[in-house]
Design a protein around this motif. Structure first.
Motif, mmCIF file in Angstrom:
data_model
loop_
_atom_site.group_PDB
_atom_site.id
_atom_site.type_symbol
_atom_site.label_atom_id
_atom_site.label_comp_id
_atom_site.label_asym_id
_atom_site.label_seq_id
_atom_site.Cartn_x
_atom_site.Cartn_y
_atom_site.Cartn_z
ATOM 1 N N THR A 40 33.906 20.956 68.290
ATOM 2 C CA THR A 40 32.894 21.596 67.288
ATOM 3 C C THR A 40 33.630 22.974 66.861
ATOM 4 O O THR A 40 32.911 23.344 65.808
ATOM 5 C CB THR A 40 31.754 21.937 68.078
ATOM 6 N N ASP B 257 26.610 15.944 69.257
ATOM 7 C CA ASP B 257 25.353 15.957 69.828
ATOM 8 C C ASP B 257 24.741 14.834 70.421
ATOM 9 O O ASP B 257 23.839 14.864 71.476
ATOM 10 C CB ASP B 257 24.559 16.511 68.605
ATOM 11 N N VAL C 16 31.371 16.226 64.334
ATOM 12 C CA VAL C 16 30.025 17.187 64.705
ATOM 13 C C VAL C 16 28.863 16.414 65.272
ATOM 14 O O VAL C 16 28.299 16.810 66.426
ATOM 15 C CB VAL C 16 30.056 18.280 64.010
ATOM 16 N N GLN D 259 33.976 19.565 74.283
ATOM 17 C CA GLN D 259 32.899 19.529 73.239
ATOM 18 C C GLN D 259 33.449 20.872 72.310
ATOM 19 O O GLN D 259 33.190 20.731 71.127
ATOM 20 C CB GLN D 259 31.736 19.576 74.086
#
Length: 401
Positions: A230, A243, A239, A226
């Motif tokens: 990011t 989430d 990005v 992750q």
């Protein structure tokens, strides 16, 4: 055999391996590990230390503990299956990959991709990028071929070395195409069963459910990947998907750590996904050291695969799949550091896995050193590279050249 003719002192070797693994445990690089050293025709020395899960004293590493091999999958599955495809006349390493994957002709840099051969994929000289989180955009063979087709090359094929997961994902697809059989089934039939690799498996929770309690876990979630997405400016368009993505929660155990292999390719790929024990790896390496009863790979192909093909292109020397010793190459290659350490001979070759695994074989010493750890449990340790080189140095230094 006279004692002075034996190329090592077993007590010194046992002590050195034990101290090396214990140092890694004390420094918090991994919770435990297992190491095998086989010299000439002597029985392997196998040492286990620590636990296979951080914070659990009731989970000691055992000789049959299964580890996620990560990128060792590249040389344990994809490479030998490609070489077996060559010697059975199903393909040549000089073949353009579009011969087997015509889908790649629809996208960016079509002219460049038309020049990529199987050889380029094996030597990491294809010009493909090293890594992309394709699982955020699709899953399965068709989606991955489309996404790789749309990906721009980072250079002309043959002009540079970029260690590429994408290249070995494609090799897995090519293998399936030329044999018309799923990669995991081919690996089981042609490699694992043929070489006594009794517990080697993709998706071990499905294939080897009785061993589930003895699989070394990896990361607590996929936090590291992750962050790769990011924190890298290359993925601003992804990005928001990070989430929203259904990331695994809790400690990962029994499913492959790598995101592209797990989320994108159902646990089976040419670049990652394999689980195995130390005995599986000992038996696998017999294919390369001339000790296999069913010697599958032609010795000429073995020699071709384990010599440098990138001496003028990169500080890290690449054979076919394998990393090879830099001590027979340029000074810049030596200075850059080799995962096998500073003491491997010019003929040596090996590979590593992100999860903390490694293989190095040195023909001059007739020695094979296999190390399995889970340096990603519970979080990814960045100290593994330095520890690994020192680990190899201190053990190879105990052997006569």
């Amino acid at each position: 055999m006279r004692k002075q003719d034996v190329p090592f002192q077993i007590e010194a070797i046992v002590d050195e391996i034990s101290l090396s693994i214990e140092r890694g445990i004390q420094e918090g690089i991994f919770p435990g590990g297992i190491c095998s050293l086989e010299v000439e025709n002597y029985p392997p020395i196998v040492i286990t230390r620590g636990t296979f899960e951080a914070g659990r004293k009731d989970s000691p590493v055992k000789k049959d503990t299964l580890y996620d091999l990560a990128s060792l999958t590249k040389v344990v599955v994809a490479l030998p299956l490609i070489l077996l495809s060559v010697q059975t006349g199903r393909l040549s390493v000089t073949d353009p990959i579009l011969t087997y994957l015509p889908e790649l002709a629809k996208g960016q840099d079509i002219e460049g991709k038309q020049q990529i051969t199987v050889y380029h994929l094996l030597t990491h000289t294809s010009g493909l990028p090293g890594w992309r989180p394709f699982y955020l955009q699709g899953n399965g063979r068709e989606s991955y071929l489309r996404l790789i087709a749309e990906e721009a090359l980072v250079g002309k094929p043959g002009n540079q070395v970029v260690y590429s997961d994408l290249g070995f994902i494609l090799l897995g697809f090519i293998i399936e195409s030329v044999w018309n059989e799923p990669l995991d089934q081919l690996a089981r039939r042609m490699l694992f069963q043929a070489n006594g690799m009794a517990t080697a498996s993709y998706k071990p929770l499905e294939q080897l459910s009785t061993l589930a309690a003895n699989i070394a876990p990896t990361e607590d979630g996929n936090i590291f990947e992750q962050a790769m997405i990011t924190e890298d400016n290359a993925y601003p368009h992804l990005v928001r998907r990070v989430d929203e993505f259904p990331w695994r929660q809790g400690v990962i155990c029994g499913t492959v750590h790598d995101g592209n292999a797990h989320y994108g390719l159902d646990g089976v790929s040419g670049h990652a996904g394999l689980f195995a024990s130390i005995s599986d790896m000992q038996n696998y390496m017999k294919m390369w050291t001339g000790k296999a009863e069913n010697g599958c790979i032609d010795p000429i192909l073995c020699n071709f695969a384990t010599r440098s093909h990138t001496s003028t292109l990169s500080s890290i020397q690449r054979g076919l799949g394998w990393e090879v010793s830099p001590t027979g190459g340029t000074m810049s290659a030596v200075i850059s550091g080799c995962t096998g350490g500073d003491l491997v001979s010019p003929e040596a070759y090996g590979h590593t896995g992100f999860t903390g695994t490694s293989i190095w074989h040195d023909p001059l010493r007739q020695a094979t050193l296999i190390t399995l750890t889970n340096r990603v449990n519970p979080t990814v340790s960045l100290q593994i590279k330095q520890w690994r080189r020192m680990h190899h140095n201190r053990i190879f230094s105990k052997l006569k050249g």
